[in-house]
Scaffold this active site. Structure first.
Site, PDB file in Angstrom:
ATOM      1  N   LYS A   1      25.978  44.173  50.642  1.00 35.08           N
ATOM      2  CA  LYS A   1      25.317  43.137  49.839  1.00 35.08           C
ATOM      3  C   LYS A   1      24.230  42.452  50.672  1.00 35.08           C
ATOM      4  O   LYS A   1      23.133  42.185  50.180  1.00 35.08           O
ATOM      5  CB  LYS A   1      26.349  42.121  49.323  1.00 35.08           C
ATOM      6  CG  LYS A   1      27.223  42.734  48.232  1.00 35.08           C
ATOM      7  CD  LYS A   1      28.446  41.931  47.867  1.00 35.08           C
ATOM      8  CE  LYS A   1      29.322  42.774  46.943  1.00 35.08           C
ATOM      9  NZ  LYS A   1      30.601  42.148  46.610  1.00 35.08           N
TER      10      LYS A   1
ATOM     11  N   GLN B   1      33.929  37.129  48.130  1.00 39.59           N
ATOM     12  CA  GLN B   1      34.396  38.517  48.150  1.00 39.59           C
ATOM     13  C   GLN B   1      35.900  38.536  47.869  1.00 39.59           C
ATOM     14  O   GLN B   1      36.681  37.876  48.545  1.00 39.59           O
ATOM     15  CB  GLN B   1      34.077  39.146  49.518  1.00 39.59           C
ATOM     16  CG  GLN B   1      34.427  40.618  49.626  1.00 39.59           C
ATOM     17  CD  GLN B   1      33.636  41.487  48.658  1.00 39.59           C
ATOM     18  OE1 GLN B   1      32.441  41.362  48.511  1.00 39.59           O
ATOM     19  NE2 GLN B   1      34.331  42.382  47.962  1.00 39.59           N
TER      20      GLN B   1
ATOM     21  N   ASP C   1      28.650  37.044  40.103  1.00 48.49           N
ATOM     22  CA  ASP C   1      29.610  38.132  39.858  1.00 48.49           C
ATOM     23  C   ASP C   1      29.990  38.208  38.372  1.00 48.49           C
ATOM     24  O   ASP C   1      30.544  39.206  37.927  1.00 48.49           O
ATOM     25  CB  ASP C   1      30.892  37.900  40.678  1.00 48.49           C
ATOM     26  CG  ASP C   1      30.946  38.781  41.922  1.00 48.49           C
ATOM     27  OD1 ASP C   1      30.270  39.825  41.938  1.00 48.49           O
ATOM     28  OD2 ASP C   1      31.688  38.425  42.860  1.00 48.49           O
TER      29      ASP C   1
END
Ligand code: NAD
Length: 281
Positions: free
Chosen positions: A52, A96, A119
């Site tokens: 990322k 995460q 997300d």
């Protein structure tokens, strides 16, 4: 012979489009910033976080890395999220997953401001998707829609079958195909007559987590087959939920693993970051 849908190429196109947009925004003095929080040092998570960061660098998005020790408390993590929610130089926040067991994942997801929820996991984002309002969409299913659109595969009126009903892939996948006017069936581990249902599909999406489960017997001649699964085989190579060698001769179009859906997830995350920056500026 099926057309091979090249996710590597399409994800590169998307990232290059975003790179150009980010450069323009920079000229106007606007910098997009993503905060990436990792708690603990799970090796798989570290690889994802590293990828990322690399994608941010490529596109020109600033990334703030929070590498927190395993023993970080839930309160400490919530305090960091709260600080980032209120920092108007930060446009996207990503924690995460999974987080260590002593931290409640649901509380963490719910704490991220929906405006920064790149997300697309926050209940407000999921709710917006289901009632057709604006909001961030989970990156992997959003990537599948881009693969279809950019390969000129029309979804309108098509029989779409999704195998899998997880919150991050199967359910949003079904909602997105519905939004694109597909006629959608979602199957799962308790579905009866799975083969017959799949065999009706014009567009079949496999997000099961079972290596090579879907063979030619599940696929209608000429169907588009999208393989979300990723598994590492004993020989070290990757495979999907679809038995590529069996399905490819029957399908009209198919995504390979690797190089299909996989690269699209990060491209769509970057897309969400740019959208967050655009919305908040
Ligand atoms: P999950 O385990 O949360 O969900 C799997 C779903 O498959 C469940 O809803 C279950 O009901 C269904 N299922 C299981 N066995 C079944 C069976 N025999 N018949 C029918 N349905 C069955 O998994 P997930 O997070 O949705 O991920 C699915 C796959 O996609 C995994 O292989 C994962 O590694 C992969 N994945 C890839 C990406 C990517 O970027 N390409 C992103 C997320 C997940």
């Amino acid at each position: 012979m099926a057309k091979i849908i090249d996710g590597k190429l399409i994800s590169k196109q998307i990232k290059d489009e975003l790179k150009a947009e980010v450069a323009k925004l920079k000229e106007e003095g606007r910098e997009i910033c993503l905060a990436v929080i990792q708690v603990g040092n799970d090796p798989a998570s570290s690889v994802y976080v590293g990828n990322k960061k690399k994608a941010c660098e490529y596109i020109g998005i600033k990334s703030l890395a929070y590498e927190l020790p395993e023993e970080t408390t839930e309160k400490e993590l919530l305090d960091i999220i709260d600080k980032l929610n209120n920092d108007n130089t930060v446009h996207g926040i990503l924690v995460q997953l999974p987080v260590p067991e002593h931290i409640n994942e649901e509380k963490i997801i719910n704490a991220i401001s929906p405006a920064k929820d790149v997300d697309g996991f926050h209940p407000a984002s999921v709710g917006a998707l289901s009632i057709g309002q604006k909001g961030f969409v989970s990156c992997t299913p959003a990537g599948v829609i881009q693969l279809l659109k950019r390969s000129d595969i029309d979804i309108t009126g098509k029989d779409c079958v999704v195998i899998g009903r997880s919150n991050i892939v199967g359910k949003p996948m079904g909602m997105l195909l519905l939004r694109e006017n597909g006629t959608v069936t979602i199957c799962h581990s308790k579905t009866k007559n799975l083969k017959e249902i799949c065999k009706r599909a014009d567009i079949l999406v496999a997000a099961i987590g079972k290596p090579k489960m879907i063979d030619a017997e599940y696929v209608k001649e000429g169907a588009t087959v999208i393989d979300v699964g990723i598994h590492r085989m004993e020989n070290g190579k990757l495979c999907g939920d679809v038995d590529f060698d069996s399905v490819e001769p029957v399908a009209g179009a198919i995504t390979p693993v690797p190089g299909g859906v996989g690269p699209m997830t990060i491209a769509m995350l970057m897309n969400n970051c740019v959208e967050a920056g655009r919305n908040q500026n």
